[in-house]
Design an enzyme around this catalytic site. Structure first.
Site, PDB file in Angstrom:
ATOM      1  N   THR A 164      -6.590   1.002  12.000  1.00  0.00           N
ATOM      2  CA  THR A 164      -6.615   0.830  10.426  1.00  0.00           C
ATOM      3  C   THR A 164      -7.246  -0.684   9.752  1.00  0.00           C
ATOM      4  OG1 THR A 164      -4.497   0.832   9.727  1.00  0.00           O
ATOM      5  CG2 THR A 164      -5.183   3.563  10.231  1.00  0.00           C
ATOM      6  N   HIS A 183       3.859   1.581  11.376  1.00  0.00           N
ATOM      7  CA  HIS A 183       3.105   1.704  12.642  1.00  0.00           C
ATOM      8  C   HIS A 183       2.313   3.041  13.546  1.00  0.00           C
ATOM      9  CE1 HIS A 183       5.299  -2.339  11.671  1.00  0.00           C
ATOM     10  NE2 HIS A 183       3.361  -2.563  11.166  1.00  0.00           N
ATOM     11  N   ASN A 196      -3.027  -6.727   8.961  1.00  0.00           N
ATOM     12  CA  ASN A 196      -3.887  -6.687   7.749  1.00  0.00           C
ATOM     13  C   ASN A 196      -3.843  -8.542   6.840  1.00  0.00           C
ATOM     14  OD1 ASN A 196      -2.909  -6.653   4.674  1.00  0.00           O
ATOM     15  ND2 ASN A 196      -1.270  -5.462   6.501  1.00  0.00           N
ATOM     16  N   HIS A 202      -1.285  -4.923  19.111  1.00  0.00           N
ATOM     17  CA  HIS A 202      -0.610  -3.968  17.794  1.00  0.00           C
ATOM     18  C   HIS A 202       1.108  -3.555  17.837  1.00  0.00           C
ATOM     19  CE1 HIS A 202      -0.210  -3.392  13.557  1.00  0.00           C
ATOM     20  NE2 HIS A 202      -0.618  -4.518  13.605  1.00  0.00           N
ATOM     21  N   HIS A 249       5.236  -4.892   8.545  1.00  0.00           N
ATOM     22  CA  HIS A 249       6.073  -6.411   8.989  1.00  0.00           C
ATOM     23  C   HIS A 249       6.129  -7.273   7.741  1.00  0.00           C
ATOM     24  CE1 HIS A 249       3.586  -5.728  13.195  1.00  0.00           C
ATOM     25  NE2 HIS A 249       4.397  -5.291  13.105  1.00  0.00           N
ATOM     26  N   CYS A 294       2.780   5.437   9.055  1.00  0.00           N
ATOM     27  CA  CYS A 294       1.883   5.929   7.877  1.00  0.00           C
ATOM     28  C   CYS A 294       0.723   7.757   8.344  1.00  0.00           C
ATOM     29  CB  CYS A 294       0.786   4.931   7.476  1.00  0.00           C
ATOM     30  SG  CYS A 294       0.092   4.943   5.999  1.00  0.00           S
ATOM     31  N   CYS A 298      -8.050   1.805   7.043  1.00  0.00           N
ATOM     32  CA  CYS A 298      -7.624   3.149   5.546  1.00  0.00           C
ATOM     33  C   CYS A 298      -8.112   1.872   4.461  1.00  0.00           C
ATOM     34  CB  CYS A 298      -5.994   2.529   5.725  1.00  0.00           C
ATOM     35  SG  CYS A 298      -5.410   0.854   4.642  1.00  0.00           S
ATOM     36  N   CYS A 321       1.025  -1.433  -0.134  1.00  0.00           N
ATOM     37  CA  CYS A 321      -0.145  -0.356  -0.169  1.00  0.00           C
ATOM     38  C   CYS A 321       0.959   1.099   0.171  1.00  0.00           C
ATOM     39  CB  CYS A 321      -0.841  -0.217   1.147  1.00  0.00           C
ATOM     40  SG  CYS A 321       0.698  -0.266   2.837  1.00  0.00           S
ATOM     41  N   GLU A 361       0.618  -0.657  16.662  1.00  0.00           N
ATOM     42  CA  GLU A 361      -0.803   0.670  15.579  1.00  0.00           C
ATOM     43  C   GLU A 361      -1.025   1.189  17.301  1.00  0.00           C
ATOM     44  OE1 GLU A 361      -2.479   0.163  12.011  1.00  0.00           O
ATOM     45  OE2 GLU A 361      -4.589   1.396  12.641  1.00  0.00           O
TER      46      GLU A 361
END
Ligand code: SF4
Length: 321
Positions: A177, A86, A237, A136, A53, A108, A207, A24, A138
């Site tokens: 996200t 993250h 993701n 996580h 990751h 991001c 996202c 992405c 993030e």
């Protein structure tokens, strides 16, 4: 007759490759930041946490001069440090500044957007219910944008049903996200039912890349006997993509690369779906296709979904003059 035996024909395999898949804009930018930092400052450049990751990306950057550490106190004085895509708790850049470290933030921009919303909501006196997965990076980064206790983590629909906020009339929610679009919608619906005045974020926090990759899997899964996701087990993701396929009734497997392919798992599969998480390079997809071609007569087809044109600016310190 020369006695030679004709080779056994390979069984056919229809390969449906999801699009969009793989990198992405946020991952692309984060990797570029590390590469440019190495060019600009020279090796070594330290990176706090895996920049994205994926171990292939990490190994590649390591070979160029990146050094990966988990905490800032592992970074020696006088060398630049990059923060991963993250995001990091606010205290991390603050500590880097205190030490006089040169740092580059590869968070991001879509994660930073959630950070800014969190700060604004807390400034306006709202308590935030944050939908995400505990532990996580993030989530750790987003929780670390506001004072302790200003945000409560909601991981599941059960959490959403159980939670008893002190001031139920003064809530807002935000999300990680990279969540499952469907699970999150169910959690949000439960929160909105229980707390009708809860404030929703401006636009989706999940996202575009996460939603598009999940939609592409949803699209192809019903046509497939099985589906492979290329991605890391700690990539949120990527894990969600395998779940999406399974929810559509298609068995799915998350593998890091072709070396983890188990041909026995493909027994009886005539149509195979293939996708890759947002941190998985496309060369891993091609590597898997080549491995499949060793045993199957593969006919591959890319099933096009959303077109992605998103790009993000680099930090000013790295912009080419
Ligand atoms: Fe940004 Fe989404 Fe990519 Fe994460 S998956 S880096 S939030 S674009």
């Amino acid at each position: 007759m020369d006695g030679a035996t004709a080779p056994t024909p390979k069984p056919p395999l229809d390969l449906l490759i999801a699009a969009p898949r793989g990198f992405c804009a946020g991952v692309d930018r984060a990797i570029r930041i590390v590469e440019l930092a190495i060019e600009r400052f020279g090796a070594p450049v330290y990176v706090r946490h895996e920049i994205v990751h994926n171990r292939h990306v990490i190994e590649d950057l390591r070979s160029k001069g990146a050094v990966f550490v988990e905490e800032l106190d592992e970074v020696p004085d006088g060398v630049p440090v990059v923060f991963s895509a993250h995001g990091v708790p606010k205290v991390v850049p603050a500590q880097a500044s205190e030490r006089g470290l040169e740092f580059l933030d590869a968070t991001c921009p879509l994660v930073s957007k959630v950070h800014r919303q969190a700060e604004r909501l807390v400034d306006n006196g709202r308590h935030i219910l944050f939908i995400g997965h505990r532990g996580h990076p993030e989530v750790i980064g987003t929780l670390g944008q506001v004072p302790e206790g200003a945000m409560t983590l909601v991981e599941t629909i059960e959490d959403a049903e159980r939670i008893m906020p002190a001031d139920p009339g003064n809530l807002a929610f935000l999300t990680q996200t990279t969540l499952s679009v469907d699970d999150t919608a169910a959690i949000v619906a439960a929160l909105q039912r229980r707390f009708p005045s809860i404030r929703a974020p401006h636009g989706e926090d999940i996202c575009y890349a996460t939603s598009n990759r999940q939609a592409a899997v949803k699209d192809i899964a019903p046509q497939c006997d099985a589906l492979i996701v290329i991605g890391a087990p700690n990539s949120s993701n990527s894990v969600r993509l395998a779940e999406v396929a399974e929810r559509a009734g298609t068995r799915a497997k998350l593998i890091q690369d072709a070396s983890e392919l188990d041909f026995a798992w493909l027994a009886g599969v005539r149509t195979l779906g293939l996708t890759a998480g947002a941190s998985a390079p496309e060369r891993l997809v091609r590597g898997l296709v080549e491995k499949l071609q060793e045993r199957f007569d593969v006919s591959e087809r890319e099933i096009a979904g959303a077109i992605e044109l998103m790009t993000f600016k680099l930090p000013r310190a790295l912009e080419v003059a």
